[in-house]
Motif scaffolding. Sequence first.
Motif, PDB file in Angstrom:
ATOM      1  N   ALA A  19       0.658   5.950  11.684  1.00 53.46           N
ATOM      2  CA  ALA A  19       0.098   4.664  11.258  1.00 53.46           C
ATOM      3  C   ALA A  19       0.612   4.303   9.873  1.00 53.46           C
ATOM      4  O   ALA A  19       0.804   5.167   9.019  1.00 53.46           O
ATOM      5  CB  ALA A  19      -1.426   4.721  11.255  1.00 53.46           C
ATOM      6  N   VAL A  20       0.830   3.009   9.675  1.00 54.45           N
ATOM      7  CA  VAL A  20       1.249   2.482   8.376  1.00 54.45           C
ATOM      8  C   VAL A  20       0.358   1.289   8.040  1.00 54.45           C
ATOM      9  O   VAL A  20       0.324   0.310   8.786  1.00 54.45           O
ATOM     10  CB  VAL A  20       2.729   2.035   8.388  1.00 54.45           C
ATOM     11  CG1 VAL A  20       3.079   1.319   7.095  1.00 54.45           C
ATOM     12  CG2 VAL A  20       3.648   3.233   8.577  1.00 54.45           C
ATOM     13  N   HIS A  21      -0.381   1.406   6.926  1.00 59.79           N
ATOM     14  CA  HIS A  21      -1.234   0.306   6.486  1.00 59.79           C
ATOM     15  C   HIS A  21      -1.583   0.493   5.018  1.00 59.79           C
ATOM     16  O   HIS A  21      -1.180   1.487   4.381  1.00 59.79           O
ATOM     17  CB  HIS A  21      -2.502   0.197   7.350  1.00 59.79           C
ATOM     18  CG  HIS A  21      -3.269   1.475   7.491  1.00 59.79           C
ATOM     19  ND1 HIS A  21      -3.985   2.028   6.444  1.00 59.79           N
ATOM     20  CD2 HIS A  21      -3.422   2.317   8.548  1.00 59.79           C
ATOM     21  CE1 HIS A  21      -4.565   3.148   6.861  1.00 59.79           C
ATOM     22  NE2 HIS A  21      -4.236   3.355   8.126  1.00 59.79           N
ATOM     23  N   GLY A  22      -2.307  -0.441   4.459  1.00 54.81           N
ATOM     24  CA  GLY A  22      -2.573  -0.459   3.031  1.00 54.81           C
ATOM     25  C   GLY A  22      -3.428   0.671   2.508  1.00 54.81           C
ATOM     26  O   GLY A  22      -3.432   0.933   1.305  1.00 54.81           O
ATOM     27  N   ASN A  23      -4.174   1.364   3.369  1.00 53.45           N
ATOM     28  CA  ASN A  23      -4.991   2.492   2.914  1.00 53.45           C
ATOM     29  C   ASN A  23      -4.195   3.794   2.825  1.00 53.45           C
ATOM     30  O   ASN A  23      -4.718   4.800   2.358  1.00 53.45           O
ATOM     31  CB  ASN A  23      -6.184   2.702   3.848  1.00 53.45           C
ATOM     32  CG  ASN A  23      -7.312   1.723   3.557  1.00 53.45           C
ATOM     33  OD1 ASN A  23      -7.288   1.029   2.539  1.00 53.45           O
ATOM     34  ND2 ASN A  23      -8.286   1.642   4.448  1.00 53.45           N
ATOM     35  N   LYS A  24      -2.954   3.766   3.281  1.00 57.35           N
ATOM     36  CA  LYS A  24      -2.086   4.934   3.191  1.00 57.35           C
ATOM     37  C   LYS A  24      -1.378   4.936   1.839  1.00 57.35           C
ATOM     38  O   LYS A  24      -0.987   3.882   1.327  1.00 57.35           O
ATOM     39  CB  LYS A  24      -1.042   4.906   4.311  1.00 57.35           C
ATOM     40  CG  LYS A  24      -1.605   4.949   5.722  1.00 57.35           C
ATOM     41  CD  LYS A  24      -2.060   6.348   6.092  1.00 57.35           C
ATOM     42  CE  LYS A  24      -2.445   6.423   7.566  1.00 57.35           C
ATOM     43  NZ  LYS A  24      -2.898   7.777   7.953  1.00 57.35           N
ATOM     44  N   SER A  25      -1.181   6.127   1.271  1.00 53.86           N
ATOM     45  CA  SER A  25      -0.401   6.226   0.041  1.00 53.86           C
ATOM     46  C   SER A  25       1.060   5.919   0.348  1.00 53.86           C
ATOM     47  O   SER A  25       1.475   5.944   1.522  1.00 53.86           O
ATOM     48  CB  SER A  25      -0.524   7.632  -0.552  1.00 53.86           C
ATOM     49  OG  SER A  25       0.156   8.572   0.271  1.00 53.86           O
ATOM     50  N   GLN A  26       1.834   5.646  -0.693  1.00 50.95           N
ATOM     51  CA  GLN A  26       3.243   5.353  -0.456  1.00 50.95           C
ATOM     52  C   GLN A  26       3.952   6.545   0.179  1.00 50.95           C
ATOM     53  O   GLN A  26       4.805   6.384   1.051  1.00 50.95           O
ATOM     54  CB  GLN A  26       3.942   4.973  -1.761  1.00 50.95           C
ATOM     55  CG  GLN A  26       5.355   4.434  -1.570  1.00 50.95           C
ATOM     56  CD  GLN A  26       5.391   3.191  -0.703  1.00 50.95           C
ATOM     57  OE1 GLN A  26       4.580   2.295  -0.857  1.00 50.95           O
ATOM     58  NE2 GLN A  26       6.331   3.146   0.238  1.00 50.95           N
ATOM     59  N   GLY A  27       3.584   7.754  -0.241  1.00 49.30           N
ATOM     60  CA  GLY A  27       4.186   8.946   0.355  1.00 49.30           C
ATOM     61  C   GLY A  27       3.881   9.059   1.834  1.00 49.30           C
ATOM     62  O   GLY A  27       4.753   9.396   2.640  1.00 49.30           O
ATOM     63  N   GLN A  28       2.631   8.768   2.211  1.00 47.59           N
ATOM     64  CA  GLN A  28       2.244   8.822   3.621  1.00 47.59           C
ATOM     65  C   GLN A  28       3.000   7.766   4.430  1.00 47.59           C
ATOM     66  O   GLN A  28       3.457   8.028   5.542  1.00 47.59           O
ATOM     67  CB  GLN A  28       0.739   8.605   3.763  1.00 47.59           C
ATOM     68  CG  GLN A  28      -0.114   9.765   3.268  1.00 47.59           C
ATOM     69  CD  GLN A  28      -1.587   9.438   3.299  1.00 47.59           C
ATOM     70  OE1 GLN A  28      -2.021   8.353   2.905  1.00 47.59           O
ATOM     71  NE2 GLN A  28      -2.395  10.395   3.747  1.00 47.59           N
ATOM     72  N   ARG A  29       3.159   6.575   3.852  1.00 45.10           N
ATOM     73  CA  ARG A  29       3.873   5.510   4.556  1.00 45.10           C
ATOM     74  C   ARG A  29       5.353   5.858   4.716  1.00 45.10           C
ATOM     75  O   ARG A  29       5.941   5.653   5.784  1.00 45.10           O
ATOM     76  CB  ARG A  29       3.701   4.191   3.785  1.00 45.10           C
ATOM     77  CG  ARG A  29       2.296   3.622   3.927  1.00 45.10           C
ATOM     78  CD  ARG A  29       1.893   2.708   2.808  1.00 45.10           C
ATOM     79  NE  ARG A  29       2.572   1.433   2.803  1.00 45.10           N
ATOM     80  CZ  ARG A  29       2.139   0.357   2.129  1.00 45.10           C
ATOM     81  NH1 ARG A  29       1.027   0.446   1.422  1.00 45.10           N
ATOM     82  NH2 ARG A  29       2.787  -0.772   2.156  1.00 45.10           N
TER      83      ARG A  29
END
Length: 420
Positions: free
Chosen positions: A274-284
């Motif tokens: 998943a990619v969305h605004g609650n993810k950190s940049q590293g997670q994205r």
Amino acid sequence: MSDFDMMGLDDALVSRLTAMGITEPTPIQARAIPEALNGHDVMGLAQTGTGKTAAFGVPLITLLSRVGRKPARGTVRGLVLAPTRELAQQIAETLKALTEDTPLKVAIVVGGVSINPQIKRLERGIDILVATPGRLMDLMERRAVDLGSCSFLVLDEADQMLDLGFIHSLRKIAAVLPKERQTMLFSATMPKLMNEIAQSYLNSPRRIEVSPPGKAADKVTQVVHFIAKAAKTDLLIELLDSHRDERAIVFGRTKWGCEKLAKTLEKAGFATAAVHGNKSQGQRDRAIAAFKSADVRVLVATDVAARGLDIPDVKHVYNYELPNVPDAYVHRIGRTARAGKDGAAVAFCAPDEMEELAAIQKVMKSAIPIASGRPWQPIEDPAKPAARKGPGGAAGKPGGGGARRNRRGGRGRSTARKAA
């Protein structure tokens, strides 16, 4: 000799383009690059996936190379603004590939990561800075960047910057840039406010339009399923199951909803991220990297991923929820059918999404073919003349039996699989 050679580009740059698989210019590149090389401001309108990054990157790199001087400490020679972190990252990767083995320095500053390393990087001076407006404003407030000698400004996906409310940031950034500069603006759609940007930031620009604003990529096949909201997940799983070995992006509206849907698909046996605004940049970044490498086959995302994902092998885009902004639909489905390849875009429309669907079809100036179900209420076909009103003031009946309410969602298994 290729068309790139005939533009008078440096042989090394042409070789780098070839190494990246870019051997002949796309229509937007063929028209924008010569105008920019001649020093003109450029306003480029082209659908997603048509090579806009190289359309501004090639002349930007060429013109900066011709100057021959290095940037002073803390200064920036060329600035590229993008609305999202993902798009900024994609642009920076392309520009770094185009400047490989050259003295030009490319850097990126975006939110979601520590600002201190970015400040230190800027201290050495940058030839091309790729930035999101919010993080650039943070750096300006800290006096960590000097834009007073920036002679080139690029606004990429400027329409989305308006959608995300960056107009005030754009005004503040433009105010500290030199008046004598070259500006290039690129976008896939043309909202009314774009004229304000063009008049404020561009000087007698060359307008280049290679496809009508709101037009989808030529090789993307679109369909819509009229389906009850509660039945969407089952249909999505059914369709994804028919092409498990192919990449698919599923778009939703909310961060919470996308996270929940991703977990549901994981339980159903799909390799999902998943990619969305609650993810950190590293997670994205890790999610997108896994999707690019095909370790993950399904990417569930909000509109933060509607632009900037340049992955040629995405075969399917699902609009699990229709976007509130109709232009976002064009950018969502632009994640497939890239680099001349085929792709499929599937939309799910619940009863409360009929207004969104009507707005999308109005922007695209065409009706999306129906894969299953019937419209929940009458919907005007934008490709046909408006229906004449009868004696009682009521419009004529729409074709295709769309006036009746579809209470069951109306999908059949054979129809759904055929649309996949």
